[in-house]
Design a protein around this motif. Sequence first.
Motif, mmCIF file in Angstrom:
data_model
loop_
_atom_site.group_PDB
_atom_site.id
_atom_site.type_symbol
_atom_site.label_atom_id
_atom_site.label_comp_id
_atom_site.label_asym_id
_atom_site.label_seq_id
_atom_site.Cartn_x
_atom_site.Cartn_y
_atom_site.Cartn_z
ATOM 1 N N THR A 1 0.844 -1.184 0.000
ATOM 2 C CA THR A 1 0.000 0.000 0.000
ATOM 3 C C THR A 1 0.887 1.245 0.000
ATOM 4 O O THR A 1 2.085 1.178 0.307
ATOM 5 C CB THR A 1 -0.911 0.037 1.234
ATOM 6 O OG1 THR A 1 -0.101 0.204 2.416
ATOM 7 C CG2 THR A 1 -1.718 -1.245 1.359
ATOM 8 N N TRP A 2 0.286 2.387 -0.333
ATOM 9 C CA TRP A 2 1.043 3.639 -0.333
ATOM 10 C C TRP A 2 1.578 3.935 1.066
ATOM 11 O O TRP A 2 2.723 4.353 1.242
ATOM 12 C CB TRP A 2 0.145 4.770 -0.823
ATOM 13 C CG TRP A 2 0.811 6.110 -0.827
ATOM 14 C CD1 TRP A 2 0.447 7.209 -0.111
ATOM 15 C CD2 TRP A 2 1.959 6.505 -1.595
ATOM 16 N NE1 TRP A 2 1.292 8.263 -0.382
ATOM 17 C CE2 TRP A 2 2.234 7.853 -1.293
ATOM 18 C CE3 TRP A 2 2.775 5.850 -2.515
ATOM 19 C CZ2 TRP A 2 3.288 8.562 -1.855
ATOM 20 C CZ3 TRP A 2 3.833 6.544 -3.081
ATOM 21 C CH2 TRP A 2 4.076 7.882 -2.759
ATOM 22 N N ALA A 3 0.749 3.695 2.097
ATOM 23 C CA ALA A 3 1.179 3.943 3.475
ATOM 24 C C ALA A 3 2.373 3.062 3.843
ATOM 25 O O ALA A 3 3.313 3.516 4.510
ATOM 26 C CB ALA A 3 0.022 3.700 4.444
ATOM 27 N N GLN A 4 2.353 1.799 3.424
ATOM 28 C CA GLN A 4 3.465 0.895 3.706
ATOM 29 C C GLN A 4 4.736 1.354 2.999
ATOM 30 O O GLN A 4 5.833 1.310 3.573
ATOM 31 C CB GLN A 4 3.118 -0.529 3.262
ATOM 32 C CG GLN A 4 2.122 -1.240 4.174
ATOM 33 C CD GLN A 4 1.723 -2.598 3.627
ATOM 34 O OE1 GLN A 4 1.530 -2.766 2.410
ATOM 35 N NE2 GLN A 4 1.574 -3.574 4.506
ATOM 36 N N ARG A 5 4.601 1.819 1.771
ATOM 37 C CA ARG A 5 5.761 2.287 1.016
ATOM 38 C C ARG A 5 6.411 3.495 1.701
ATOM 39 O O ARG A 5 7.636 3.564 1.821
ATOM 40 C CB ARG A 5 5.350 2.647 -0.419
ATOM 41 C CG ARG A 5 4.816 1.461 -1.211
ATOM 42 C CD ARG A 5 4.465 1.861 -2.633
ATOM 43 N NE ARG A 5 3.501 0.940 -3.236
ATOM 44 C CZ ARG A 5 3.580 0.458 -4.468
ATOM 45 N NH1 ARG A 5 4.577 0.795 -5.251
ATOM 46 N NH2 ARG A 5 2.660 -0.361 -4.941
ATOM 47 N N ILE A 6 5.580 4.440 2.133
ATOM 48 C CA ILE A 6 6.101 5.631 2.803
ATOM 49 C C ILE A 6 6.808 5.243 4.096
ATOM 50 O O ILE A 6 7.906 5.726 4.409
ATOM 51 C CB ILE A 6 4.970 6.637 3.096
ATOM 52 C CG1 ILE A 6 4.416 7.226 1.788
ATOM 53 C CG2 ILE A 6 5.468 7.753 4.018
ATOM 54 C CD1 ILE A 6 5.419 8.052 1.015
ATOM 55 N N LYS A 7 6.178 4.341 4.891
ATOM 56 C CA LYS A 7 6.763 3.920 6.169
ATOM 57 C C LYS A 7 8.109 3.226 5.944
ATOM 58 O O LYS A 7 9.088 3.472 6.681
ATOM 59 C CB LYS A 7 5.796 2.969 6.877
ATOM 60 C CG LYS A 7 6.313 2.381 8.184
ATOM 61 C CD LYS A 7 6.581 3.445 9.226
ATOM 62 C CE LYS A 7 6.785 2.849 10.619
ATOM 63 N NZ LYS A 7 7.818 1.813 10.687
ATOM 64 N N ILE A 8 8.207 2.382 4.943
ATOM 65 C CA ILE A 8 9.459 1.682 4.647
ATOM 66 C C ILE A 8 10.553 2.680 4.266
ATOM 67 O O ILE A 8 11.688 2.585 4.729
ATOM 68 C CB ILE A 8 9.244 0.643 3.530
ATOM 69 C CG1 ILE A 8 8.418 -0.529 4.064
ATOM 70 C CG2 ILE A 8 10.577 0.142 2.970
ATOM 71 C CD1 ILE A 8 7.921 -1.476 2.978
ATOM 72 N N CYS A 9 10.201 3.652 3.438
ATOM 73 C CA CYS A 9 11.182 4.669 3.023
ATOM 74 C C CYS A 9 11.690 5.467 4.223
ATOM 75 O O CYS A 9 12.894 5.747 4.328
ATOM 76 C CB CYS A 9 10.560 5.613 1.995
ATOM 77 S SG CYS A 9 10.231 4.840 0.395
ATOM 78 N N HIS B 1 15.957 6.637 8.259
ATOM 79 C CA HIS B 1 16.435 6.707 9.644
ATOM 80 C C HIS B 1 17.661 5.811 9.834
ATOM 81 O O HIS B 1 18.621 6.196 10.512
ATOM 82 C CB HIS B 1 15.324 6.285 10.614
ATOM 83 C CG HIS B 1 14.209 7.269 10.746
ATOM 84 N ND1 HIS B 1 14.426 8.613 10.970
ATOM 85 C CD2 HIS B 1 12.865 7.101 10.695
ATOM 86 C CE1 HIS B 1 13.261 9.243 11.058
ATOM 87 N NE2 HIS B 1 12.299 8.352 10.886
ATOM 88 N N GLY B 2 17.617 4.606 9.234
ATOM 89 C CA GLY B 2 18.736 3.686 9.361
ATOM 90 C C GLY B 2 20.005 4.223 8.717
ATOM 91 O O GLY B 2 21.095 4.168 9.302
ATOM 92 N N MET C 1 6.429 -5.239 9.192
ATOM 93 C CA MET C 1 6.852 -4.503 7.998
ATOM 94 C C MET C 1 7.801 -3.349 8.343
ATOM 95 O O MET C 1 7.920 -2.383 7.597
ATOM 96 C CB MET C 1 5.645 -3.967 7.212
ATOM 97 C CG MET C 1 4.734 -5.050 6.660
ATOM 98 S SD MET C 1 5.568 -6.136 5.460
ATOM 99 C CE MET C 1 5.660 -5.072 4.014
ATOM 100 N N LYS C 2 8.459 -3.445 9.486
ATOM 101 C CA LYS C 2 9.505 -2.474 9.812
ATOM 102 C C LYS C 2 10.731 -2.797 8.965
ATOM 103 O O LYS C 2 11.157 -3.943 8.876
ATOM 104 C CB LYS C 2 9.866 -2.549 11.297
ATOM 105 C CG LYS C 2 10.971 -1.575 11.704
ATOM 106 C CD LYS C 2 11.384 -1.791 13.147
ATOM 107 C CE LYS C 2 12.193 -3.059 13.319
ATOM 108 N NZ LYS C 2 12.675 -3.261 14.697
ATOM 109 N N ALA C 3 11.310 -1.775 8.341
ATOM 110 C CA ALA C 3 12.456 -1.982 7.457
ATOM 111 C C ALA C 3 13.770 -1.875 8.227
ATOM 112 O O ALA C 3 13.921 -1.018 9.103
ATOM 113 C CB ALA C 3 12.434 -0.967 6.321
ATOM 114 N N MET C 4 14.720 -2.761 7.881
ATOM 115 C CA MET C 4 16.035 -2.763 8.514
ATOM 116 C C MET C 4 17.111 -2.881 7.439
ATOM 117 O O MET C 4 17.017 -3.728 6.552
ATOM 118 C CB MET C 4 16.154 -3.945 9.482
ATOM 119 C CG MET C 4 15.126 -3.955 10.602
ATOM 120 S SD MET C 4 15.197 -5.479 11.577
ATOM 121 C CE MET C 4 14.506 -6.667 10.402
#
Length: 287
Positions: A134-142, A147-148, A178-181
């Motif tokens: 989803t668009w929200a998931q894409r933004i959160k991953i970016c 931050h990383g 779905m937290k990105a690392m």
Amino acid sequence: MDFLKIPQSKIKKATNDFDQTYSVGSGGFGIVYKANLDVFNIKSLSSIEGRCKDELPMINKTVAIKRIFKRGGEQGKQGFITEIELLTSCKHPNIVSLLGFSREAHEMILVYEYALKGSLSDYFQNNGKTVNLTWAQRIKICLDVAHGVNYLHTNMEGKPRIIHRDIKSENILLDENMKAMVADFGLSVSDPMRQQASTIYTQNIAGTKVYMDPEFLTTAKYKKESDVYSFGVVLFEVLSGRVAYDSFYLKENSMGLAPIARRRFNEGTLKELIDPKITEEMITFLL
């Protein structure tokens, strides 16, 4: 780092002596296995200073075990050492955690937290396979990746400034939420002495070509902005829903997505890169 040492016998038992059925992937330097293993529950402790190894709490959890190829030679050995040195200095929710390692009987093994949802590249269209984000998931991953990367580039007490050198969607892992690392630090370099940005000169061009900063390719000068460039390519992957090396892009340009995005920006046709699924989601939301 002694508390991170894991007997090879325990790793072999957990993977049934590295049975192929436990394998979940492979890369340029090793095979990755998924298994359950007893590791120290470091996250439950504010500090391990003054504690002996036997006092640390253990937890049985699903982990990712990377077995470095023996044919990797000096480069594989250096990558193994680099990952241990750098990841033991990192503590950030958007940097993958190193849970242990083993160096016995000519084997080099790294144990990480397991990313249940795979890598970001798994969610992009490639060879006809795609899982929608989803668009929200894409933004959160970016935002997570930003931050990383910012954390890596910041020199602070106990952690040197780190330049990753291989930022790409395959090296961005997603946990059960779905937290990105950011992961895979085998090519990374650190600069513990200098607070300001500096340029690293290298005789070996290392990384993945379609994500590489063009300046680095022509001058062999690598700096933190080169990581930012690679992250920019990932952002366009997120926008387009295709990996940078998708055959759709390579047919147009051998360097993949990045120069195509630049050309379309200059032409004012950037919207043609947008993943149709994003447009469909927006239309559905408006209706």
